[in-house]
Design a protein around this motif. Structure first.
Motif: not given
Length: 120
Positions: A43-65
């Motif tokens: 698992a990788v850490l991406f705290p909700l307190s600093s969460f920026d969805p635009t920093s995630l890989p694109a949904p068509d590139a990586v399946r995120v759970v």
């Protein structure tokens, strides 16, 4: 009419299998101290307190759970993604509490010694 975000829940066992076969990126949205105390292998850490969805890989590139402690914050992460127009819709029901109750592998700290305990 308000549109409710689509949310797909997975059991800890299903998420364990997806992590094992490397078909997902498991994102832990808890805070750093929670992550340090107990975490899931891979698992990788991406705290909700600093969460920026635009920093995630694109949904068509990586399946995120997403996962958190109990499932509440991971559902919030999905909602934030959808508010930003990013279609990451999956989270682990019950969070790491359910994962540990299922006796799946974790990395924890020994409160007595501060040492790392790797429960594979």
């Amino acid at each position: 009419m308000e549109r409710r975000p689509m949310l797909k829940e997975h059991s800890p066992t299903t998420v364990h299998d997806m992590v094992a076969d490397r078909s997902i990126l498991l994102v832990d949205v808890r805070e750093p101290q929670e992550f340090a105390a107990a975490r899931i292998h891979g698992a990788v850490l991406f705290p909700l307190s600093s969460f920026d969805p635009t920093s995630l890989p694109a949904p068509d590139a990586v399946r995120v759970v997403f996962h958190c402690g109990s499932g509440k914050r991971s559902a919030m992460a999905v909602a934030r993604c959808q508010q930003a127009g990013i279609q990451h819709t999956e989270h682990m029901a019950g969070g790491i509490q359910a994962w540990m109750a299922a006796r799946l592998p974790t990395i924890t700290l020994d409160p007595a010694s501060g040492g790392v305990i790797d429960r594979r």
